[in-house]
Design a protein around this motif. Structure first.
Motif, short mmCIF file in Angstrom:
data_model
loop_
_atom_site.label_atom_id
_atom_site.label_comp_id
_atom_site.label_asym_id
_atom_site.label_seq_id
_atom_site.Cartn_x
_atom_site.Cartn_y
_atom_site.Cartn_z
N THR A 92 0.80 -1.24 0.13
CA THR A 92 0.05 0.03 0.04
C THR A 92 0.70 1.24 0.02
N ILE A 93 1.82 1.50 0.86
CA ILE A 93 2.87 2.60 0.99
C ILE A 93 3.56 2.57 -0.31
N ALA A 94 4.06 1.46 -0.85
CA ALA A 94 4.79 1.72 -2.03
C ALA A 94 3.89 2.11 -3.36
N THR A 95 2.60 1.75 -3.43
CA THR A 95 1.87 1.96 -4.32
C THR A 95 1.39 3.60 -4.21
N ILE A 96 0.99 4.10 -2.94
CA ILE A 96 0.86 5.57 -2.78
C ILE A 96 1.96 6.30 -3.17
N LEU A 97 3.28 5.77 -2.80
CA LEU A 97 4.46 6.76 -3.16
C LEU A 97 5.12 6.41 -4.48
N ASN A 98 4.48 5.46 -5.23
CA ASN A 98 4.63 5.23 -6.64
C ASN A 98 6.04 4.56 -6.66
N ILE A 99 6.54 3.66 -5.74
CA ILE A 99 7.74 3.04 -5.59
C ILE A 99 7.67 1.97 -6.48
N CYS A 100 8.82 1.69 -7.22
CA CYS A 100 8.87 0.42 -8.26
C CYS A 100 10.16 -0.16 -7.34
N PRO A 101 9.99 -1.44 -6.96
CA PRO A 101 11.22 -2.35 -6.38
C PRO A 101 11.76 -2.90 -7.69
N ILE A 102 12.97 -2.89 -7.54
CA ILE A 102 13.98 -3.50 -8.84
C ILE A 102 14.30 -4.98 -8.02
N MET A 103 14.08 -6.12 -8.63
CA MET A 103 14.28 -7.42 -8.07
C MET A 103 15.00 -8.30 -9.09
N ARG A 104 15.22 -9.45 -8.26
CA ARG A 104 15.85 -10.41 -8.99
C ARG A 104 15.72 -11.78 -8.31
N LEU A 105 15.80 -12.98 -8.61
CA LEU A 105 15.73 -14.13 -8.00
C LEU A 105 16.84 -14.72 -7.35
N ASP A 106 17.20 -15.20 -5.98
CA ASP A 106 18.38 -15.58 -5.83
C ASP A 106 18.68 -16.91 -6.12
N ASP A 107 19.71 -17.71 -5.81
CA ASP A 107 19.89 -18.95 -6.33
C ASP A 107 18.87 -20.22 -5.75
N GLY A 108 18.28 -19.73 -4.77
CA GLY A 108 17.12 -20.65 -3.96
C GLY A 108 15.79 -20.20 -4.53
N GLY A 109 15.63 -19.44 -5.67
CA GLY A 109 14.39 -19.18 -6.31
C GLY A 109 13.60 -17.99 -5.36
N ARG A 110 14.13 -17.33 -4.41
CA ARG A 110 13.46 -16.37 -3.73
C ARG A 110 13.64 -14.98 -4.37
N ILE A 111 12.58 -14.08 -4.46
CA ILE A 111 12.40 -12.67 -4.88
C ILE A 111 13.40 -11.97 -3.93
N ILE A 112 14.42 -11.33 -4.38
CA ILE A 112 15.14 -10.34 -3.78
C ILE A 112 14.89 -8.84 -4.26
N ALA A 113 14.38 -7.78 -3.47
CA ALA A 113 14.26 -6.68 -3.87
C ALA A 113 15.56 -5.99 -3.43
N TYR A 114 16.24 -5.57 -4.44
CA TYR A 114 17.78 -5.00 -3.98
C TYR A 114 17.82 -3.39 -4.29
N ASP A 115 16.75 -2.77 -4.70
CA ASP A 115 16.79 -1.41 -4.97
C ASP A 115 15.33 -0.98 -5.18
N LYS A 116 15.02 0.20 -4.85
CA LYS A 116 13.89 1.01 -5.11
C LYS A 116 13.90 2.43 -5.63
N VAL A 117 13.08 2.65 -6.66
CA VAL A 117 13.17 3.93 -6.94
C VAL A 117 11.74 4.41 -7.33
N ARG A 118 11.29 5.58 -7.63
CA ARG A 118 10.20 6.24 -7.85
C ARG A 118 9.78 6.45 -9.20
N GLY A 119 8.86 5.59 -9.53
CA GLY A 119 8.24 5.71 -11.11
C GLY A 119 9.03 4.75 -11.95
#
Length: 161
Positions: free
Chosen positions: A46-73
């Motif tokens: 909810t907060i990320a949507t209100i602030l227009n935050i887009c997480p930049i992600m990847r999968l780690d070697d175990g298949g888990r989603i890792i959000a390693y950066d955040k930007v607006r828009g």
């Protein structure tokens, strides 16, 4: 390799040797599906949507989603994704390998990323190819997700880019 007549054994050997050099990263502009699947708390989404935050992600070697950066828009997400790509891509701006973009119902965003990538890495073999993300992955990430794939330096386990 298949089309050039390589044996399955030779192709398998190449895949095993190079599997840690395949990079991927993605961002999403719609976080409701990440919340519904339990990958993100309701408050965070909810907060990320209100602030227009887009997480930049990847999968780690175990298949888990890792959000390693955040930007607006999403424009910032596209630029940041390509900036991170440049840090890891083989031969930097002289990259001559292949590059693929997948998207979930956001072709305009994928085309914007393609233009930026082709401008920054003009020697990409065959240009950047754009594909739909596919129904299975799209059911997890929802619309508004753009992913990029390329060959780069060896990925380190559980280390964020």
């Amino acid at each position: 390799m298949r089309d050039s007549g390589c044996s399955m054994e030779k192709i398998e050997d190449w895949i095993i040797r190079n599997r840690k050099n395949v990079h991927h990263q993605f961002f999403s502009t719609d976080l409701k599906h990440f919340r519904r699947s339990g990958r993100m708390s309701g408050a965070t989404a909810t907060i990320a949507t209100i602030l227009n935050i887009c997480p930049i992600m990847r999968l780690d070697d175990g298949g888990r989603i890792i959000a390693y950066d955040k930007v607006r828009g999403k424009r910032s997400a596209i630029k940041r994704t390509v900036d991170i790509m440049e840090q890891h891509i083989q031969n930097g701006r002289d990259y001559t390998g292949k590059c693929f973009i997948s998207h979930s119902d956001c072709l305009a965003d994928a085309q914007e990323m393609k233009a930026l990538i082709e401008d920054r890495f003009p020697r990409i073999s065959g240009g950047v190819q754009i594909w739909d993300i596919g129904t299975i992955i799209a059911s997890h990430c929802g619309p508004g997700t753009v992913a990029v794939y390329f060959m780069g330096d060896e990925r380190q386990p559980d280390i964020q880019p």
